[in-house]
Design an enzyme around this catalytic site. Structure first.
Site, PDB file in Angstrom:
ATOM      1  N   GLN A  80       1.311  -1.505  -0.221  1.00 24.31           N
ATOM      2  CA  GLN A  80       0.039  -0.336  -0.240  1.00 24.31           C
ATOM      3  C   GLN A  80       1.197   1.413  -0.083  1.00 24.31           C
ATOM      4  OE1 GLN A  80      -3.368   2.158   2.629  1.00 24.31           O
ATOM      5  NE2 GLN A  80      -2.957   0.546   3.379  1.00 24.31           N
ATOM      6  N   GLU A 121       1.485  -1.483   8.374  1.00 26.09           N
ATOM      7  CA  GLU A 121       0.640  -0.079   8.539  1.00 26.09           C
ATOM      8  C   GLU A 121       0.903   0.345   9.934  1.00 26.09           C
ATOM      9  OE1 GLU A 121      -1.043   2.175   6.908  1.00 26.09           O
ATOM     10  OE2 GLU A 121      -1.589   2.851   8.967  1.00 26.09           O
ATOM     11  N   ASP A 168       1.061   3.615   5.495  1.00 23.05           N
ATOM     12  CA  ASP A 168       1.126   3.341   4.095  1.00 23.05           C
ATOM     13  C   ASP A 168       0.588   4.386   3.478  1.00 23.05           C
ATOM     14  OD1 ASP A 168       1.863   1.432   4.655  1.00 23.05           O
ATOM     15  OD2 ASP A 168      -0.205   0.229   4.673  1.00 23.05           O
ATOM     16  N   GLY A 219      -7.614  20.070  20.652  1.00 24.49           N
ATOM     17  CA  GLY A 219      -7.235  21.375  20.223  1.00 24.49           C
ATOM     18  C   GLY A 219      -7.232  22.927  21.149  1.00 24.49           C
ATOM     19  N   GLY A 220      -7.735  23.784  20.665  1.00 24.89           N
ATOM     20  CA  GLY A 220      -8.039  25.000  21.607  1.00 24.89           C
ATOM     21  C   GLY A 220      -9.290  25.388  21.388  1.00 24.89           C
TER      22      GLY A 220
HETATM   23  N1  CAO Z   1      12.267  -9.928  -9.743  1.00 28.75           N
HETATM   24  C1  CAO Z   1      12.860 -10.394  -8.908  1.00 28.75           C
HETATM   25  N2  CAO Z   1      12.730 -10.253  -7.386  1.00 28.75           N
HETATM   26  C2  CAO Z   1      12.236  -9.650  -6.979  1.00 28.75           C
HETATM   27  C3  CAO Z   1      11.209  -8.634  -8.076  1.00 28.75           C
HETATM   28  C4  CAO Z   1      11.096  -9.053  -9.155  1.00 28.75           C
HETATM   29  N3  CAO Z   1      10.089  -7.621 -10.458  1.00 28.75           N
HETATM   30  N4  CAO Z   1      10.216  -7.524  -7.139  1.00 28.75           N
HETATM   31  C5  CAO Z   1      11.117  -8.336  -5.764  1.00 28.75           C
HETATM   32  N5  CAO Z   1      12.105  -8.858  -5.573  1.00 28.75           N
HETATM   33  C6  CAO Z   1      11.891  -9.560  -4.687  1.00 28.75           C
HETATM   34  C7  CAO Z   1      13.144  -8.500  -4.236  1.00 28.75           C
HETATM   35  O1  CAO Z   1      14.197  -8.428  -4.671  1.00 28.75           O
HETATM   36  C8  CAO Z   1      13.050  -9.315  -2.117  1.00 28.75           C
HETATM   37  O2  CAO Z   1      14.486 -10.187  -2.607  1.00 28.75           O
HETATM   38  P1  CAO Z   1      15.452 -10.639  -1.315  1.00 28.75           P
HETATM   39  O3  CAO Z   1      14.654 -11.132  -0.199  1.00 28.75           O
HETATM   40  O4  CAO Z   1      16.344 -12.152  -1.422  1.00 28.75           O
HETATM   41  O5  CAO Z   1      16.322  -9.525  -1.398  1.00 28.75           O
HETATM   42  C9  CAO Z   1      11.775 -10.238  -2.924  1.00 28.75           C
HETATM   43  O6  CAO Z   1      11.779  -9.692  -3.703  1.00 28.75           O
HETATM   44  C10 CAO Z   1      10.976 -10.158  -1.397  1.00 28.75           C
HETATM   45  O7  CAO Z   1      10.486  -8.359  -1.320  1.00 28.75           O
HETATM   46  P2  CAO Z   1      10.495  -7.294  -0.466  1.00 28.75           P
HETATM   47  O8  CAO Z   1      11.056  -7.811   1.027  1.00 28.75           O
HETATM   48  O9  CAO Z   1       9.870  -6.102   0.169  1.00 28.75           O
HETATM   49  O10 CAO Z   1       9.070  -8.339   0.176  1.00 28.75           O
HETATM   50  P3  CAO Z   1       7.954  -8.870   1.878  1.00 28.75           P
HETATM   51  O11 CAO Z   1       7.163  -9.475   1.347  1.00 28.75           O
HETATM   52  O12 CAO Z   1       9.887 -10.515   2.794  1.00 28.75           O
HETATM   53  O13 CAO Z   1       8.362  -7.770   2.549  1.00 28.75           O
HETATM   54  C11 CAO Z   1       7.595  -5.320   3.478  1.00 28.75           C
HETATM   55  C12 CAO Z   1       7.677  -6.704   2.631  1.00 28.75           C
HETATM   56  C13 CAO Z   1       6.008  -4.970   3.164  1.00 28.75           C
HETATM   57  C14 CAO Z   1       7.220  -5.660   4.888  1.00 28.75           C
HETATM   58  C15 CAO Z   1       8.883  -5.489   3.681  1.00 28.75           C
HETATM   59  O14 CAO Z   1       8.787  -4.676   1.799  1.00 28.75           O
HETATM   60  C16 CAO Z   1       8.518  -4.195   3.526  1.00 28.75           C
HETATM   61  O15 CAO Z   1       8.990  -3.646   5.256  1.00 28.75           O
HETATM   62  N6  CAO Z   1       9.202  -2.173   3.341  1.00 28.75           N
HETATM   63  C17 CAO Z   1       9.119  -1.244   3.400  1.00 28.75           C
HETATM   64  C18 CAO Z   1       7.983  -0.969   4.736  1.00 28.75           C
HETATM   65  C19 CAO Z   1       6.922  -0.565   3.837  1.00 28.75           C
HETATM   66  O16 CAO Z   1       6.951  -0.126   2.418  1.00 28.75           O
HETATM   67  N7  CAO Z   1       5.907  -1.576   4.584  1.00 28.75           N
HETATM   68  C20 CAO Z   1       4.716  -1.238   4.261  1.00 28.75           C
HETATM   69  C21 CAO Z   1       3.596  -2.660   3.895  1.00 28.75           C
HETATM   70  S1  CAO Z   1       2.137  -2.225   3.415  1.00 28.75           S
HETATM   71  O17 CAO Z   1       1.991  -1.404   2.683  1.00 28.75           O
END
Ligand code: CAO
Length: 421
Positions: A17, A139, A168, A247-248
């Protein structure tokens, strides 16, 4: 005349998101947003909270309007070459991967700058630099770590998260502002820069009045909080304050006619000092206008429960919309508690494009929230979200100028998934 961000190409590596909120705004203002998704998998939200079998979920469709989707495996060697060409072609790269994922993919900020010195790299992470910088965040974690939860809820009860997605969508908004500012700066400097927005920081920014109150505690009780009139002592930190306005101008949520059956028959009522005399007349307490216990804002602070009790006796005789009509005539600030059913049916929101009906080939018609920010010379047409990889071929051909033969080779390498019919 073109749209405000026409000509700006955004390489969109966002998912879930926070990031998609940001790139959707850029797309609505006219940027060409190219969403990069893993072949055959895509943004995880395509399949989350599905209401129509095999169709992209509302979660996905409502956050990815006006974008194009390319399937690209950026861990495949050929896929990396395509990504290099995308980086050289685009103006902005937006990502909200878990910390370190872009580096692990082989695309550090240093490398991106070498590939394209005009590139703006915009990232959302849960936390900024410090002890928690490596943590994944969703979030509600941001709402808790950014101070919102400790100040939301009733005094003496558990902390609460709010339905407003301030972690988010709130951080997505912050990031969009940073990107547009960096684009403006690039006009003078000719160079891109890194834009970072941490979800904790975004929530804290939206809760800044609570940091104000934290500091005011050092000089005495927070008199506009209900607990002051209830003689409940203050602790060391800004407390939860229920529905106090904080607030105020003291305010509360009050029952309206029908509240026993309708969970949303309530109004917010603000006792703005400027219209206090009108409030006294409307609720049948004309003597309060001159009574020293009620006549001034300061004198009312220790007796807010009594004041709002009297106002509620009046609001309970009216519907929330009648309260709105009557109070508006006197300039008294009130607001009905609107349910999502009421918002979905509200014609004035449809007329301004704040709520839009969108047609989707897999799921038919659905409602979405349109762009809440209106530019007079850059109107928004909300276009349905892309299917996974819907634009792979056209992006490789039109944006990256690959020949048909090269595209066939890329496909054979497994970097871009199956050809779409
Ligand atoms: N081709 C190949 N690999 C891909 C890719 C693509 N097109 N797109 C993503 N990937 C891979 C990434 O490189 C990553 O690989 P590694 O872990 O091996 O480095 C993997 O997919 C997973 O990506 P991720 O770590 O972002 O996803 P996750 O499910 O593990 O975590 C989340 C999700 C949201 C917790 C994490 O991305 C995060 O903390 N983001 C920052 C904070 C954030 O935006 N949070 C809000 C989420 S809700 O809006």
């Amino acid at each position: 005349m073109g749209k405000a961000l026409e000509g700006i190409k955004v390489l969109d590596f966002t998912h879930v998101q926070s990031g998609p909120t940001c790139t959707q705004l850029l797309a609505w203002f006219g940027a060409d947003v190219i969403k990069v998704e893993r072949p055959g998998i895509g943004d995880a939200t395509r399949g989350q909270l599905r209401d129509v079998p095999d169709a992209d979920s509302l979660y996905f469709t409502m956050l990815n309007h006006n974008k194009r989707s390319i399937e690209l495996n950026t861990k495949n060697e050929t896929g990396k070459e395509v990504l290099v060409r995308l980086i050289k072609t685009c103006d902005v790269l937006v990502e909200n991967f878990a910390p370190g994922a872009l580096d692990r993919m082989g695309f550090s900020w240093e490398k991106i700058q070498i590939l394209n010195s005009r590139m703006i790299l915009a990232s959302i992470k849960g936390f900024g630099p410090g002890p928690y910088e490596d943590c994944k965040v969703y979030e509600n974690i941001a709402q808790c770590a950014g101070g919102a939860a400790s100040t939301t809820g009733m005094l003496g009860d558990v902390p609460l998260v709010t339905g407003a997605q301030i972690g988010d969508s709130g951080t997505g908004l912050h990031l969009a502002f940073g990107i547009v500012t960096a684009l403006f700066h690039r006009e003078q400097s000719g160079k891109g820069q890194k834009v970072s927005a941490a979800m904790q920081d975004g929530v804290l920014n939206l809760c800044r009045v609570k940091l104000r109150d934290q500091q005011r505690l050092a000089t005495g009780p927070l008199e506009e909080y209900s607990q002051f009139g209830e003689n409940v002592p203050f602790g060391e930190a800004t407390p939860r304050a229920g529905n106090d306005s904080g607030g105020g101008q003291p305010g509360r949520i009050l029952k309206c006619k029908g509240w026993k059956k309708d969970p949303d028959s309530y109004t917010y009522f603000i006792t703005q000092a400027a219209v206090w005399k009108s409030i006294c007349d409307i609720i049948g307490k004309p003597k309060w206008k001159e009574d020293p216990n009620y006549a001034t804002p300061k004198s009312r602070l220790p007796r807010l429960n009594e004041v709002f009790g009297a106002i509620e006796e009046w609001t309970m005789t009216k519907t929330k919309f009648e309260v709105m009509d009557i109070c508006n005539e006197y300039g008294i600030p009130v607001g009905p508690i609107l349910s999502f059913k009421e918002l979905a049916e509200e014609q004035s929101l449809r007329a301004t494009g704040t709520i839009v009906e969108v047609e989707h080939p897999e799921r038919g018609k659905y409602l979405s929230v349109g762009n809440p920010v209106k530019l007079s010379d850059s109107p928004v047409e909300v276009v349905r979200s892309p299917l996974l990889g819907e634009h792979t071929q056209e992006i490789l051909c039109d944006v990256l100028q690959y020949s048909d033969k090269e595209i066939r080779d890329i496909r054979e390498s497994g970097a871009i998934g199956e050809e779409k019919k």
